[in-house]
Design an enzyme around this catalytic site. Sequence first.
Site, PDB file in Angstrom:
ATOM      1  N   ASP A 135       0.317  -2.156  -3.672  1.00 26.53           N
ATOM      2  CA  ASP A 135       1.440  -1.660  -4.510  1.00 26.53           C
ATOM      3  C   ASP A 135       0.963  -0.746  -5.608  1.00 26.53           C
ATOM      4  O   ASP A 135       0.056  -0.961  -6.258  1.00 26.53           O
ATOM      5  CB  ASP A 135       2.163  -2.782  -5.049  1.00 26.53           C
ATOM      6  CG  ASP A 135       3.570  -2.334  -5.468  1.00 26.53           C
ATOM      7  OD1 ASP A 135       3.806  -1.607  -6.357  1.00 26.53           O
ATOM      8  OD2 ASP A 135       4.603  -3.090  -5.059  1.00 26.53           O
ATOM      9  N   ILE A 136       1.612   0.579  -5.617  1.00 31.08           N
ATOM     10  CA  ILE A 136       1.030   1.618  -6.454  1.00 31.08           C
ATOM     11  C   ILE A 136       1.254   1.007  -8.031  1.00 31.08           C
ATOM     12  O   ILE A 136       0.849   1.596  -8.954  1.00 31.08           O
ATOM     13  CB  ILE A 136       1.948   2.848  -6.096  1.00 31.08           C
ATOM     14  CG1 ILE A 136       0.725   3.972  -6.582  1.00 31.08           C
ATOM     15  CG2 ILE A 136       3.209   2.947  -6.493  1.00 31.08           C
ATOM     16  CD1 ILE A 136      -0.180   4.101  -5.814  1.00 31.08           C
ATOM     17  N   GLU A 157      14.454  -1.904  -4.373  1.00 25.74           N
ATOM     18  CA  GLU A 157      14.005  -0.610  -4.633  1.00 25.74           C
ATOM     19  C   GLU A 157      13.892   0.272  -3.307  1.00 25.74           C
ATOM     20  O   GLU A 157      14.326   1.326  -2.899  1.00 25.74           O
ATOM     21  CB  GLU A 157      12.748  -0.338  -5.390  1.00 25.74           C
ATOM     22  CG  GLU A 157      12.264   0.967  -6.160  1.00 25.74           C
ATOM     23  CD  GLU A 157      10.947   0.787  -6.693  1.00 25.74           C
ATOM     24  OE1 GLU A 157      10.249   1.523  -6.322  1.00 25.74           O
ATOM     25  OE2 GLU A 157      10.857   0.020  -7.474  1.00 25.74           O
ATOM     26  N   HIS A 207      10.011  -5.756   3.069  1.00 26.22           N
ATOM     27  CA  HIS A 207       8.355  -5.868   2.825  1.00 26.22           C
ATOM     28  C   HIS A 207       8.337  -7.114   1.881  1.00 26.22           C
ATOM     29  O   HIS A 207       9.354  -7.522   1.373  1.00 26.22           O
ATOM     30  CB  HIS A 207       8.174  -4.456   1.998  1.00 26.22           C
ATOM     31  CG  HIS A 207       8.842  -4.426   0.821  1.00 26.22           C
ATOM     32  ND1 HIS A 207      10.023  -3.460   1.006  1.00 26.22           N
ATOM     33  CD2 HIS A 207       8.813  -4.621  -0.553  1.00 26.22           C
ATOM     34  CE1 HIS A 207      10.774  -3.519  -0.512  1.00 26.22           C
ATOM     35  NE2 HIS A 207       9.917  -4.040  -1.445  1.00 26.22           N
ATOM     36  N   HIS A 217       5.842  -8.975  -0.914  1.00 26.55           N
ATOM     37  CA  HIS A 217       4.709  -8.658  -1.772  1.00 26.55           C
ATOM     38  C   HIS A 217       3.741  -9.941  -1.780  1.00 26.55           C
ATOM     39  O   HIS A 217       4.329 -11.213  -1.901  1.00 26.55           O
ATOM     40  CB  HIS A 217       5.384  -8.554  -3.354  1.00 26.55           C
ATOM     41  CG  HIS A 217       6.409  -7.713  -3.794  1.00 26.55           C
ATOM     42  ND1 HIS A 217       5.941  -6.708  -4.414  1.00 26.55           N
ATOM     43  CD2 HIS A 217       7.648  -7.310  -3.318  1.00 26.55           C
ATOM     44  CE1 HIS A 217       7.085  -5.691  -4.614  1.00 26.55           C
ATOM     45  NE2 HIS A 217       8.143  -6.188  -3.829  1.00 26.55           N
TER      46      HIS A 217
HETATM   47  P1  AMP Z   1      11.182  -3.704  -4.141  1.00 31.19           P
HETATM   48  O1  AMP Z   1      11.994  -2.831  -3.256  1.00 31.19           O
HETATM   49  O2  AMP Z   1      12.192  -4.050  -5.320  1.00 31.19           O
HETATM   50  O3  AMP Z   1      10.529  -4.942  -3.587  1.00 31.19           O
HETATM   51  O4  AMP Z   1      10.210  -2.626  -4.756  1.00 31.19           O
HETATM   52  C1  AMP Z   1       9.270  -1.879  -4.068  1.00 31.19           C
HETATM   53  C2  AMP Z   1       8.008  -1.690  -4.408  1.00 31.19           C
HETATM   54  O5  AMP Z   1       7.272  -0.676  -3.709  1.00 31.19           O
HETATM   55  C3  AMP Z   1       7.652  -1.809  -6.130  1.00 31.19           C
HETATM   56  O6  AMP Z   1       6.778  -2.599  -6.264  1.00 31.19           O
HETATM   57  C4  AMP Z   1       7.008  -0.297  -5.970  1.00 31.19           C
HETATM   58  O7  AMP Z   1       5.779  -0.012  -6.788  1.00 31.19           O
HETATM   59  C5  AMP Z   1       6.283  -0.363  -4.476  1.00 31.19           C
HETATM   60  N1  AMP Z   1       6.244   1.024  -3.976  1.00 31.19           N
HETATM   61  C6  AMP Z   1       7.176   2.252  -4.042  1.00 31.19           C
HETATM   62  N2  AMP Z   1       6.649   3.428  -3.524  1.00 31.19           N
HETATM   63  C7  AMP Z   1       5.219   3.156  -3.349  1.00 31.19           C
HETATM   64  C8  AMP Z   1       4.280   3.898  -2.921  1.00 31.19           C
HETATM   65  N3  AMP Z   1       4.382   5.009  -2.463  1.00 31.19           N
HETATM   66  N4  AMP Z   1       3.005   3.437  -2.552  1.00 31.19           N
HETATM   67  C9  AMP Z   1       2.897   1.920  -2.978  1.00 31.19           C
HETATM   68  N5  AMP Z   1       3.708   1.452  -3.359  1.00 31.19           N
HETATM   69  C10 AMP Z   1       4.970   1.713  -3.470  1.00 31.19           C
END
Ligand code: AMP
Length: 128
Positions: A29-30, A88, A93, A95
């Site tokens: 995760d970025i 988001e 996915h 975590h």
């Molecule tokens: P959520 O959909 O609420 O579970 O959050 C999406 C997660 O994806 C967040 O923690 C972001 O930091 C992560 N994220 C979004 N874009 C990227 C990316 N390009 N590379 C890595 N992680 C990402």
Amino acid sequence: MATIFSRIIAGEIPCYKVAENEQYFAFLDINPLAVGHTLVVPKCETDYLFDLDDNTLSGMTLFAKQIAGKLKEMTGCKKVAMVVLGLEVPHAHIHLIPMNSENDVDFRKEKLKLTPEEFSKIAEQLNR
Ligand code: AMP
């Protein structure tokens, strides 16, 4: 339009890859809550985790389990949390977050700022 995670899987957007097989992909995760914070995604594009068919969902959990073992070994954390939000990015996915206390999985707290070198080193260790 492909989700950002599908574009990562396709190699169109860079990521710090942790693991991959035919059906699943994992990358850092970025905006990590902890060192090693990893996202596990199915290659098929489905928004809501519980809309995945039973085989894909159970296989994803087993894939995540392998990575969780590596995360625990690498970080020495107490446990690895498995958290699902998906608010988001509309691509299912999980975590995986190394944790020692409840605070480590508080998504409201400030995220870690890691350098590209630090991200690469973590991914490299998990790829072993
Ligand atoms: P959520 O959909 O609420 O579970 O959050 C999406 C997660 O994806 C967040 O923690 C972001 O930091 C992560 N994220 C979004 N874009 C990227 C990316 N390009 N590379 C890595 N992680 C990402």
